[in-house]
Scaffold this active site. Sequence first.
Site, mmCIF file in Angstrom:
data_model
loop_
_atom_site.group_PDB
_atom_site.id
_atom_site.type_symbol
_atom_site.label_atom_id
_atom_site.label_comp_id
_atom_site.label_asym_id
_atom_site.label_seq_id
_atom_site.Cartn_x
_atom_site.Cartn_y
_atom_site.Cartn_z
ATOM 1 N N PRO A 98 -23.948 -16.641 -15.427
ATOM 2 C CA PRO A 98 -23.661 -16.702 -16.864
ATOM 3 C C PRO A 98 -23.838 -18.141 -17.338
ATOM 4 O O PRO A 98 -23.334 -19.063 -16.698
ATOM 5 C CB PRO A 98 -22.189 -16.276 -16.954
ATOM 6 C CG PRO A 98 -21.614 -16.555 -15.603
ATOM 7 C CD PRO A 98 -22.735 -16.414 -14.619
ATOM 8 N N MET A 99 -24.569 -18.337 -18.427
ATOM 9 C CA MET A 99 -24.744 -19.698 -18.956
ATOM 10 C C MET A 99 -24.628 -19.647 -20.478
ATOM 11 O O MET A 99 -25.475 -19.052 -21.156
ATOM 12 C CB MET A 99 -26.095 -20.281 -18.524
ATOM 13 C CG MET A 99 -26.147 -20.664 -17.054
ATOM 14 S SD MET A 99 -27.712 -21.409 -16.563
ATOM 15 C CE MET A 99 -28.731 -19.970 -16.340
ATOM 16 N N GLN A 121 -18.742 -11.591 -19.387
ATOM 17 C CA GLN A 121 -17.712 -12.520 -18.907
ATOM 18 C C GLN A 121 -16.756 -12.911 -20.035
ATOM 19 O O GLN A 121 -17.194 -13.221 -21.147
ATOM 20 C CB GLN A 121 -18.366 -13.784 -18.348
ATOM 21 C CG GLN A 121 -17.350 -14.688 -17.674
ATOM 22 C CD GLN A 121 -17.918 -16.033 -17.276
ATOM 23 O OE1 GLN A 121 -18.395 -16.786 -18.106
ATOM 24 N NE2 GLN A 121 -17.869 -16.331 -15.985
ATOM 25 N N CYS A 167 -14.931 -22.519 -15.606
ATOM 26 C CA CYS A 167 -15.579 -23.386 -16.598
ATOM 27 C C CYS A 167 -14.911 -24.765 -16.622
ATOM 28 O O CYS A 167 -13.688 -24.871 -16.747
ATOM 29 C CB CYS A 167 -15.515 -22.742 -17.980
ATOM 30 S SG CYS A 167 -16.366 -23.737 -19.220
ATOM 31 N N ASN A 202 -22.620 -19.326 -5.104
ATOM 32 C CA ASN A 202 -23.330 -19.939 -6.232
ATOM 33 C C ASN A 202 -23.341 -21.458 -6.099
ATOM 34 O O ASN A 202 -22.329 -22.067 -5.769
ATOM 35 C CB ASN A 202 -22.637 -19.509 -7.538
ATOM 36 C CG ASN A 202 -23.113 -20.268 -8.762
ATOM 37 O OD1 ASN A 202 -22.312 -20.874 -9.469
ATOM 38 N ND2 ASN A 202 -24.393 -20.251 -9.027
ATOM 39 N N GLY A 259 -28.416 -20.114 -11.399
ATOM 40 C CA GLY A 259 -28.295 -20.561 -12.781
ATOM 41 C C GLY A 259 -29.445 -21.444 -13.219
ATOM 42 O O GLY A 259 -30.497 -20.969 -13.658
#
Length: 319
Positions: free
Chosen positions: A14-15, A68, A98, A198, A222
């Site tokens: 997720p970005m 998310q 985050c 990740n 990512g």
Amino acid sequence: MTFGGFASPVFLAPMAGVTDRPFRQILTACGKGNMYAEMAAINALQRKNPKSWQIADVRPENYPVVVQLVGNDAGLFAEAAKLVADLGARSLDINMGCPVKKIVNNESGSALMKDMPRAAKIIEAVVKATPLSVSVKFRKGWDNEHINAVPFAKMCEESGASYITIHGRTRAQGYSGEADWNIIKAVKESVKIPVIGNGDIDSPQKARQRMQESGVDGVMIGRAVLGNPWLLSQTHEYLLHGTLPAEPTVGQIKETLLKHLYLLMEYYGEKAGIAVSRKHVGWYVRSLYEAKKFREQYTKLTDFETAEKLINDYFAGLE
Ligand SMILES: Cc1cc2nc3c(=O)[nH]c(=O)nc-3n(C[C@H](O)[C@H](O)[C@H](O)COP(=O)(O)O)c2cc1C
């Protein structure tokens, strides 16, 4: 090698500001891999903030999307969890990694790694509220003095998470330094639920090496996907069949870039679509001839017709 009904062990990370619907459409058109949306804030969703709503609404997509959520209140999380199921999510991920100041100052994202009881309460509330599978994405820890990924992973499992994703950096590291795959391995060895690793995967070969070394069930990619939407599918093919699909030709890059531009126009409208397209255009062409000059020209324009013409002219000059 796949789990939880996912068709691939390869996941798009997720970005925020990147993995919007047009980006996911481009990636799925390039082949296999599981899609994540951008994070959506639970309090903004409750307020029906149009931007957050747009992020969470994945109903028009005909492939599975993990949505998310970010926030810090268990009750609001439960409400948002019900909503995202109605808005078409295939699975729900809780952001506990985050590092952004605005998020951690709100005791959300990676700040939750410092408050395990609250994190557990949130996971339990979400699991109870939704029939979807619930995952948690977190980091190695807050900083080098507070590395708690292993106990945190166990807490996620005990609280009912279906799988977890760990990014091998601390919050203090942000995106600097190298991801620590030893901690990812330690996390994998400490829980029974599937673990996605990740951090810093930039090729199918590296994905396979990391999976073999750490034993993780899947990998999440990512930054290396930016401007290279083929990477997810290439990694999927390599992991599952040992084959390396050919690199895209310059013609395919142009075709994909233009398609991406059309999708952005459709999704955001012309003004915002052009603005969002600037970074993507820069990523697509970064390794091509005179990319800097082209990027500078592209950054200045504000309308679709000029954008399309500039792209066509630039690629014609490459042939
Ligand atoms: C521009 C950008 C936005 C990001 N937004 C999110 C996000 O919304 N949620 C999240 O969990 N991680 C987010 N991340 C972190 C990535 O999901 C991923 O964990 C990180 O980039 C490490 O993976 P990589 O080395 O493959 O890039 C973001 C990263 C970048 C570069």
